[in-house]
Design an enzyme around this catalytic site. Structure first.
Site, short mmCIF file in Angstrom:
data_model
loop_
_atom_site.label_atom_id
_atom_site.label_comp_id
_atom_site.label_asym_id
_atom_site.label_seq_id
_atom_site.Cartn_x
_atom_site.Cartn_y
_atom_site.Cartn_z
N GLU A 1 1.96 -0.35 -5.03
CA GLU A 1 1.04 0.74 -5.38
C GLU A 1 1.96 1.95 -5.47
OE1 GLU A 1 -3.22 2.48 -3.84
OE2 GLU A 1 -1.66 2.22 -2.36
N ASP B 1 0.84 -1.19 0.00
CA ASP B 1 0.00 0.00 0.00
C ASP B 1 0.89 1.26 0.00
OD1 ASP B 1 -2.70 1.17 0.39
OD2 ASP B 1 -1.84 1.87 2.29
#
Lengths: 716, 103
Positions: free
Chosen positions: A392, A355
């Site tokens: 990401e 993330d």
């Protein structure tokens, strides 16, 4: 009888007493609490603490039964280590109390009133039953526990599916089976998910990517639904409390402390079914938040080590959540590396999606590093050597690295540009034919010098509209989140097909179904690694909410009634995944060169428009044909048919002239999104008119080029 | 109820009857009984669990210990476990190591 294995060791005897407890100087590694002969070894790092003690509780007891200060000689460097003998590991909860200066300007936030959770705790109690109200007065909310690490893995080993052959399915442990319609024995749990493995096999995915499963507190959201007054949760779990502990509230057996076993059983069963398991991990921030947040662990143990601080001791906020983990501090790098190694070796995890991974390449002062040591270390680590790493590749402070994330030949990326162009093209926006072609070819413009697996292609993910909502709403509808619809992204590139929200119009519903099929078809015929969002295959809706991070209810849960209600879409997606697996020409690791390197008479990829061999790259064009030559499949090493994908994003039908195939081969119809169903693999009928195809408005056609098979029937 | 693990061996079928609470404290006694059954060359291990009142995580692990100690060729059945105990065994995935059988 004494066996050689059980012979007493010198270090299995205590050397001194602290109060009623027998102890000896411990081993500094590994960190955390680990059973050793006769006792438990505790090891914790703090560079700046002036003193450290171990706080011991009986399970569930509000008060500790002992607090043992680490003697100065039990400290090596900045590590405090002690073995305590005669403890009942099964019923033990422990924490640390660190003393030191409270001087935020200097980076120190020690608070000796707090019992601190062990950053390396392998098991945590305090939130074992999802949503159950805890005792908020408890002096120690998230209690570290000793884990049994003796799972019987049998013959299990990593599946090692090549990246280019993956079809990833992003899902949420609880949301997948929590809906009453799921029909599983323990809804919303690892065990429940295990029961649904046959569904996933049939769908054709071979990798599940789980939203965060590291222990978090679903009750740390203070908001309520302004309409219903219901409590809102931290449902997604992007607020890690403990990085080595699986979420107990996701385990049907969490109340018995068996969450690790239940999760490992899930992984083992996934592997037996040929499905890899990937975890969404959040190393960019922690649940401690900004200076107003709770002191749980890192802040009280060594704030200046674990968090990125301004020269004045304030928290940098590159994550948008108040604090940012100091990922390139050597001690924190070691923490991240140890954590990932642990999940790979102890839980047999096959890959990770990071993330806001751009934060992982920031220096301690926030500057992006050209050669970030953490990313390099993860890329070359011997334990993680064959583990999939997906970034990401952006963060909340504007560092956007899609296409240039430091990758060391190992890292893949969520390709946000793929998502946007597919959405915009299918919606009907002009000027995108060229970019769509590039994205369908694996985005060689972004990933030059890397393989096509660098691009994880997706159209939807947990964050944003579902596929059904993408074709049903022009605007987000997040009122239920209690932020006056101000949260969630505004750049959705969605189109409601003429009516906002549910529609009684058959025309609108047909168009929406076709648009969903169009995007699924592009996704599953593009080069790169496709990722599906759970439920999109059955048209799951969130009623226009594009940020359901807090919605632990029907808005987020997979409604299994849709499996029957939207059987047509589900059948179509199943056919597409099967088609992708059957056609290696769609799954090359190398980017296509556009040339004929095997002498097949066709380039490996070619582009077409209304006229064959004449792609229309002009701004007003909304038509693209892509031909993948089967002779080039996997670099020409395996045999395959040719595949032609024709896309018409125009609101009018067009006659597409088809490229002629060499050697008497002809085109056969696999799927047309304006027709009801895809044809079974291998039974695709030949086209009536071999040289052209009448493609309806807003439609995609997939054709297979192979030798003419006289046994198959003509389409009616 | 005090824990008790009683072993009977009949024609290479070992039966262990459990009573009371099987947890971290009592598991070593169970392990010794399993070792005796293995040494007797049993081909089947039947664990009677009707009078087992509590099974902790350490107790559950002893079932895996039995599996590993007896070898893959030995069938291990847990017979008559109460519903709650049997369900926990299943949900945690321990039923892959042993057979759960109704009494």
């Amino acid at each position: 009888m004494t066996t050689p294995e059980a012979r007493d060791r010198v270090d299995s005897f205590p050397t001194r007493r602290i109060g009623a407890h027998r102890v000896r100087a411990g081993r500094v590694f590994p960190y955390g609490a680990v059973p050793v002969p006769g006792g438990i070894n505790f090891s914790v790092y703090s560079d700046r603490a002036t003193s450290m003690s171990l706080v011991l509780f009986d399970k569930g007891s509000p008060e500790p039964f002992a607090e043992l200060a680490f003697p100065p000689e039990f400290r090596i460097g900045s590590v405090h280590a002690m073995t305590v003998f005669g403890l009942d590991a099964e019923n033990l909860e422990y924490g640390f109390r660190a003393d030191g200066p409270f001087d935020p300007a200097a980076g120190d936030r020690f608070d000796r009133r707090r019992v601190l959770s062990d950053p390396y705790a392998r098991r945590l109690s305090g939130r074992e039953v999802w949503g159950a109200e805890p005792d908020w007065d408890d002096i120690y909310q998230y209690r570290a526990q000793v884990a049994d690490e003796d799972f019987d893995w049998g013959e299990d080993m990593p599946l090692g599916i090549p990246g280019e052959d993956l079809v990833i399915y992003e899902t949420h442990v609880r949301g997948f089976t929590r809906h009453p319609s799921s029909g599983v024995d323990a809804p919303g749990t690892y065990a429940g998910l295990r029961e649904k493995i046959p569904y996933l096999r049939e769908l054709g995915v071979n990798c599940v990517e789980l939203l965060p499963v590291f222990e978090f507190d679903e009750l740390d959201n203070p908001r309520t639904n302004p309409v219903t007054g219901d409590r809102l949760h931290n449902y997604w779990g992007y607020n890690t409390v403990s990085f080595f502990a699986p979420k107990a509230g996701y385990a049907a057996t969490g109340r018995f402390g068996m969450q690790a076993d239940e999760f490992k059983s899930l992984v083992k069963e996934f592997h037996k079914a040929g499905i890899e398991v990937m975890l969404d991990v959040v190393f960019n921030h922690t649940a401690e938040g900004n200076e107003q947040g709770p002191t749980i662990s890192f802040r009280g143990l060594d704030n200046a080590t674990y968090y990125m601080l301004t020269p004045h001791g304030e928290y940098y906020n590159f994550s948008g959540t108040g604090n940012t983990v100091n990922c390139n501090h050597p001690v924190v790098r070691d923490f991240v590396l140890s954590c990932l190694r642990y999940w790979v070796s102890e839980y047999h995890i096959d890959g990770f999606r990071f993330d806001l991974a751009a934060i992982l390449d920031r220096a301690q002062d926030g500057t992006p590093l050209p050669n970030p040591p953490l990313l390099e270390q993860l890329a070359y680590d011997p334990v993680l050597r064959h583990t999939k790493l997906i970034a990401e590749a952006w963060d909340a402070a504007g560092l956007y690295q899609v296409g240039h994330f430091p990758n060391y030949g190992r890292w893949s990326e969520w390709n946000g540009k793929y998502r946007d162009v597919v959405r915009r093209f299918v919606k009907g926006e002009p000027g995108l034919v060229g970019e769509l072609a590039t994205r369908m070819a694996g985005s060689p413009d972004l990933y030059q010098g890397r393989t096509a697996t660098a691009s994880v292609n997706f159209v939807t993910a947990h964050d944003g509209f579902t596929l059904a909502d993408l074709v049903s709403y022009n605007d987000k509808h997040n009122e239920a989140n209690g932020e006056n619809n101000g949260d969630g992204g505004n750049d959705n590139h969605s189109w409601n097909c003429g009516e906002e929200g549910p529609s009684a119009s058959a025309h609108v519903r047909d168009l929406r179904l076709r648009q969903m099929k169009n995007m699924m078809t592009l996704l599953l015929t593009s080069q790169g690694v496709p990722m599906l969002l759970a439920g999109d295959e059955v048209g799951r809706t969130q009623l226009g909410n594009n940020n359901t991070y807090c919605q632990d209810n029907e808005l987020s849960w997979f409604d299994w009634g849709l499996v029957d209600a939207n059987a047509e879409l589900l059948g179509f997606v199943r056919a597409l995944t099967a088609f992708r697996h059957a056609h290696p020409v769609l799954r090359g690791a190398e980017h296509p060169h556009g040339t004929d390197r095997v002498g097949s008479g066709l380039p490996e990829v070619s582009w077409h428009g209304v006229h064959a061999w004449q792609p229309d790259w002009s701004a007003h064009s909304r038509i693209l044909g892509m031909l993948r030559c089967g002779r080039h499949a996997k670099g020409g090493t395996v045999a395959d048919d040719h595949v032609y994908v024709g896309v018409n994003a125009h609101w009018e039908a067009h006659d597409l002239e088809l490229p002629q195939l060499p050697g008497g081969q002809s085109w056969h119809l696999f799927a047309d999104t304006s027709a009801a169903a895809a044809h079974p693999l291998g039974a695709e009928p030949p086209l009536h008119h071999p040289g052209r195809y009448h493609l309806g408005p807003h439609s995609v056609v997939v054709l297979v080029g192979r030798d003419h098979d006289s046994t198959t029937h003509q389409p009616s | 109820m005090t824990f008790d693990a009683r072993l009977r061996i009949n024609d290479r079928v070992a039966t262990i009857e459990l009573k009371g609470e099987l947890d971290a404290k009592t598991a070593p006694q169970f392990h010794e009984t399993i070792t005796s059954a293995a040494q007797a060359g049993s081909v089947e291990l039947v664990i009677r669990a009707e009078h087992l009142t509590y099974l902790s995580s350490a107790g559950l692990r002893s079932l895996v210990f039995a599996r590993q100690h007896m070898g893959d060729g030995t069938r291990i059945a847990v017979v008559g476990a109460a519903d709650s105990v049997a369900r926990t065994i299943r949900l945690a995935g321990f039923d892959y190591s042993i057979d759960l059988v109704d009494a």
